[in-house]
Design a protein around this motif. Structure first.
Motif, PDB file in Angstrom:
ATOM      1  N   GLY A  47       0.789  -1.219   0.000  1.00  0.00           N
ATOM      2  CA  GLY A  47       0.000   0.000   0.000  1.00  0.00           C
ATOM      3  C   GLY A  47       0.825   1.275   0.000  1.00  0.00           C
ATOM      4  O   GLY A  47       0.273   2.380   0.036  1.00  0.00           O
ATOM      5  N   HIS A  48       2.159   1.127  -0.082  1.00  0.00           N
ATOM      6  CA  HIS A  48       3.023   2.295  -0.026  1.00  0.00           C
ATOM      7  C   HIS A  48       2.948   3.084  -1.323  1.00  0.00           C
ATOM      8  O   HIS A  48       2.999   2.529  -2.419  1.00  0.00           O
ATOM      9  N   MET A  49       2.847   4.421  -1.201  1.00  0.00           N
ATOM     10  CA  MET A  49       2.784   5.269  -2.379  1.00  0.00           C
ATOM     11  C   MET A  49       3.251   6.679  -2.051  1.00  0.00           C
ATOM     12  O   MET A  49       3.223   7.106  -0.905  1.00  0.00           O
ATOM     13  N   ILE A  50       3.724   7.389  -3.075  1.00  0.00           N
ATOM     14  CA  ILE A  50       4.107   8.791  -2.933  1.00  0.00           C
ATOM     15  C   ILE A  50       2.876   9.647  -3.191  1.00  0.00           C
ATOM     16  O   ILE A  50       2.170   9.451  -4.180  1.00  0.00           O
ATOM     17  N   ASN A  51       2.626  10.599  -2.273  1.00  0.00           N
ATOM     18  CA  ASN A  51       1.463  11.470  -2.423  1.00  0.00           C
ATOM     19  C   ASN A  51       1.865  12.890  -2.024  1.00  0.00           C
ATOM     20  O   ASN A  51       1.976  13.204  -0.846  1.00  0.00           O
ATOM     21  N   ASP A  52       2.081  13.745  -3.029  1.00  0.00           N
ATOM     22  CA  ASP A  52       2.545  15.106  -2.769  1.00  0.00           C
ATOM     23  C   ASP A  52       1.506  15.957  -2.056  1.00  0.00           C
ATOM     24  O   ASP A  52       1.852  17.016  -1.506  1.00  0.00           O
ATOM     25  N   PHE A  53       0.258  15.529  -2.040  1.00  0.00           N
ATOM     26  CA  PHE A  53      -0.772  16.277  -1.337  1.00  0.00           C
ATOM     27  C   PHE A  53      -0.684  16.035   0.167  1.00  0.00           C
ATOM     28  O   PHE A  53      -1.046  16.895   0.955  1.00  0.00           O
ATOM     29  N   ILE A  54      -0.196  14.847   0.553  1.00  0.00           N
ATOM     30  CA  ILE A  54      -0.137  14.469   1.969  1.00  0.00           C
ATOM     31  C   ILE A  54       1.198  14.849   2.603  1.00  0.00           C
ATOM     32  O   ILE A  54       1.234  15.423   3.690  1.00  0.00           O
ATOM     33  N   ARG A  55       2.312  14.518   1.930  1.00  0.00           N
ATOM     34  CA  ARG A  55       3.622  14.807   2.518  1.00  0.00           C
ATOM     35  C   ARG A  55       4.662  15.000   1.423  1.00  0.00           C
ATOM     36  O   ARG A  55       4.570  14.395   0.350  1.00  0.00           O
ATOM     37  N   THR A  56       5.681  15.836   1.740  1.00  0.00           N
ATOM     38  CA  THR A  56       6.705  16.139   0.740  1.00  0.00           C
ATOM     39  C   THR A  56       8.127  16.002   1.280  1.00  0.00           C
ATOM     40  O   THR A  56       9.080  16.436   0.635  1.00  0.00           O
ATOM     41  N   ASP A  57       8.284  15.412   2.477  1.00  0.00           N
ATOM     42  CA  ASP A  57       9.611  15.299   3.086  1.00  0.00           C
ATOM     43  C   ASP A  57      10.400  14.142   2.506  1.00  0.00           C
ATOM     44  O   ASP A  57       9.876  13.315   1.750  1.00  0.00           O
ATOM     45  N   GLU A  58      11.685  14.074   2.884  1.00  0.00           N
ATOM     46  CA  GLU A  58      12.570  12.978   2.509  1.00  0.00           C
ATOM     47  C   GLU A  58      13.061  12.281   3.776  1.00  0.00           C
ATOM     48  O   GLU A  58      13.234  12.927   4.809  1.00  0.00           O
ATOM     49  N   ILE A  59      13.294  10.960   3.670  1.00  0.00           N
ATOM     50  CA  ILE A  59      13.707  10.197   4.847  1.00  0.00           C
ATOM     51  C   ILE A  59      14.874   9.274   4.529  1.00  0.00           C
ATOM     52  O   ILE A  59      15.133   8.942   3.362  1.00  0.00           O
ATOM     53  N   SER A  60      15.578   8.874   5.579  1.00  0.00           N
ATOM     54  CA  SER A  60      16.650   7.887   5.482  1.00  0.00           C
ATOM     55  C   SER A  60      16.554   6.980   6.700  1.00  0.00           C
ATOM     56  O   SER A  60      16.719   7.443   7.839  1.00  0.00           O
ATOM     57  N   TRP A  61      16.271   5.696   6.497  1.00  0.00           N
ATOM     58  CA  TRP A  61      16.072   4.774   7.612  1.00  0.00           C
ATOM     59  C   TRP A  61      17.368   4.573   8.384  1.00  0.00           C
ATOM     60  O   TRP A  61      18.457   4.539   7.811  1.00  0.00           O
ATOM     61  N   ILE A  62      17.248   4.437   9.690  1.00  0.00           N
ATOM     62  CA  ILE A  62      18.397   4.339  10.591  1.00  0.00           C
ATOM     63  C   ILE A  62      18.732   2.878  10.857  1.00  0.00           C
ATOM     64  O   ILE A  62      17.869   2.092  11.258  1.00  0.00           O
ATOM     65  N   THR A  63      19.990   2.522  10.636  1.00  0.00           N
ATOM     66  CA  THR A  63      20.483   1.171  10.904  1.00  0.00           C
ATOM     67  C   THR A  63      21.795   1.265  11.689  1.00  0.00           C
ATOM     68  O   THR A  63      22.332   2.363  11.897  1.00  0.00           O
ATOM     69  N   HIS A  64      22.324   0.105  12.093  1.00  0.00           N
ATOM     70  CA  HIS A  64      23.560   0.076  12.888  1.00  0.00           C
ATOM     71  C   HIS A  64      24.790   0.216  11.980  1.00  0.00           C
ATOM     72  O   HIS A  64      25.704  -0.615  12.031  1.00  0.00           O
ATOM     73  N   ASN A  65      24.867   1.237  11.169  1.00  0.00           N
ATOM     74  CA  ASN A  65      25.996   1.306  10.234  1.00  0.00           C
ATOM     75  C   ASN A  65      26.889   2.523  10.447  1.00  0.00           C
ATOM     76  O   ASN A  65      27.746   2.812   9.618  1.00  0.00           O
ATOM     77  N   ASN A  66      26.713   3.240  11.560  1.00  0.00           N
ATOM     78  CA  ASN A  66      27.574   4.382  11.856  1.00  0.00           C
ATOM     79  C   ASN A  66      27.461   4.698  13.342  1.00  0.00           C
ATOM     80  O   ASN A  66      26.481   4.320  13.992  1.00  0.00           O
ATOM     81  N   PRO A  67      28.458   5.378  13.917  1.00  0.00           N
ATOM     82  CA  PRO A  67      28.447   5.653  15.364  1.00  0.00           C
ATOM     83  C   PRO A  67      27.241   6.451  15.832  1.00  0.00           C
ATOM     84  O   PRO A  67      26.707   6.190  16.919  1.00  0.00           O
ATOM     85  N   ALA A  68      26.792   7.425  15.047  1.00  0.00           N
ATOM     86  CA  ALA A  68      25.657   8.247  15.467  1.00  0.00           C
ATOM     87  C   ALA A  68      24.393   7.410  15.586  1.00  0.00           C
ATOM     88  O   ALA A  68      23.657   7.498  16.578  1.00  0.00           O
TER      89      ALA A  68
END
Length: 225
Positions: A65-86
């Motif tokens: 059901g995942h879809m891009i909808n510019d009417f609802i949201r326009t941000d960008e994301i990057s999922w967080i994993t255990h690949n860096n100290p931060a």
């Protein structure tokens, strides 16, 4: 100090207790400038240095059901994993919070997923809920802000809609507005509170995450996705 190996469990006991009390009393907690400053600085440095190709347009819905909808949201994301100290330091902090909330409130929180979020000038996320009763396993939503020297004139507020709130200096017609200031933590029951992100006038950085229950079936673990 190596933040990647720090749990923050001891120093944040009073903060975790305040968050727990807020959740019991109101269903949400707003704690300005509460995330440990060294951790907040580490996360801000990391998100600013992330290559642009690590961010993807955020969508709505999950799986098929995942879809891009510019009417609802326009941000960008990057999922967080255990690949860096931060990211490792952030995950350890949330693990300490999860353990405390489970011990204190018996919530049965099983896992945590989160992503960095970048709202460019003018970006927004219209009113929505993070979970719906009977349809998901997100229990608590967690938002942390990474914006230095942010003022009310910069926009980008988080608006939480709470019909039970009394009118106060931060509540207007059941709307609770949170300025996305550096180190501010917002936690709320995912099924209970509609919310939105108002357009910002400059780049706005944050982390959004969710503590989840275990929906395992036939010993197949339901992982965050």
């Amino acid at each position: 100090m190596n933040l990647a190996h720090t749990t923050y469990s001891g120093g944040d006991t009073s903060l975790f207790e305040s968050i727990s009390n807020d959740i019991v009393e109101k269903g949400y907690s707003i704690r300005p400038y509460a995330l440990p400053e060294d951790l907040t600085c580490l996360l801000l440095q990391h998100i600013i240095e992330l290559p642009t190709d690590k961010f993807k347009r955020a969508g709505i819905g999950r799986a098929k059901g995942h879809m891009i909808n510019d009417f609802i949201r326009t941000d960008e994301i990057s999922w967080i994993t255990h690949n860096n100290p931060a990211s490792c330091a952030w995950i350890k902090w949330t693990e300490s919070l999860q353990a405390y909330l489970n011990r204190r409130l018996f919530l049965g929180l099983f896992s945590f997923e989160s992503h960095f979020a970048h709202y460019a000038k003018g970006d927004f996320y219209k009113r929505h809920k993070d979970a719906f009763k009977g349809e998901g396993n997100r229990v608590l939503s967690v938002v942390v802000y990474l914006n230095q020297q942010w003022s009310a004139d910069d926009g980008g507020e988080l608006v939480i809609y709470d019909k039970k709130s009394r009118i106060s200096t931060v509540v207007d017609n059941s709307q609770i507005k949170v300025i996305p200031s550096f180190g501010t933590i917002v936690i709320f029951l995912s099924e209970e509170f509609p919310h939105e992100v108002l357009p910002a006038k400059r780049d706005r950085y944050s982390i959004a995450g969710w503590f989840r229950l275990n929906n395992s079936i036939a010993n197949n673990i339901d992982p965050p996705s």
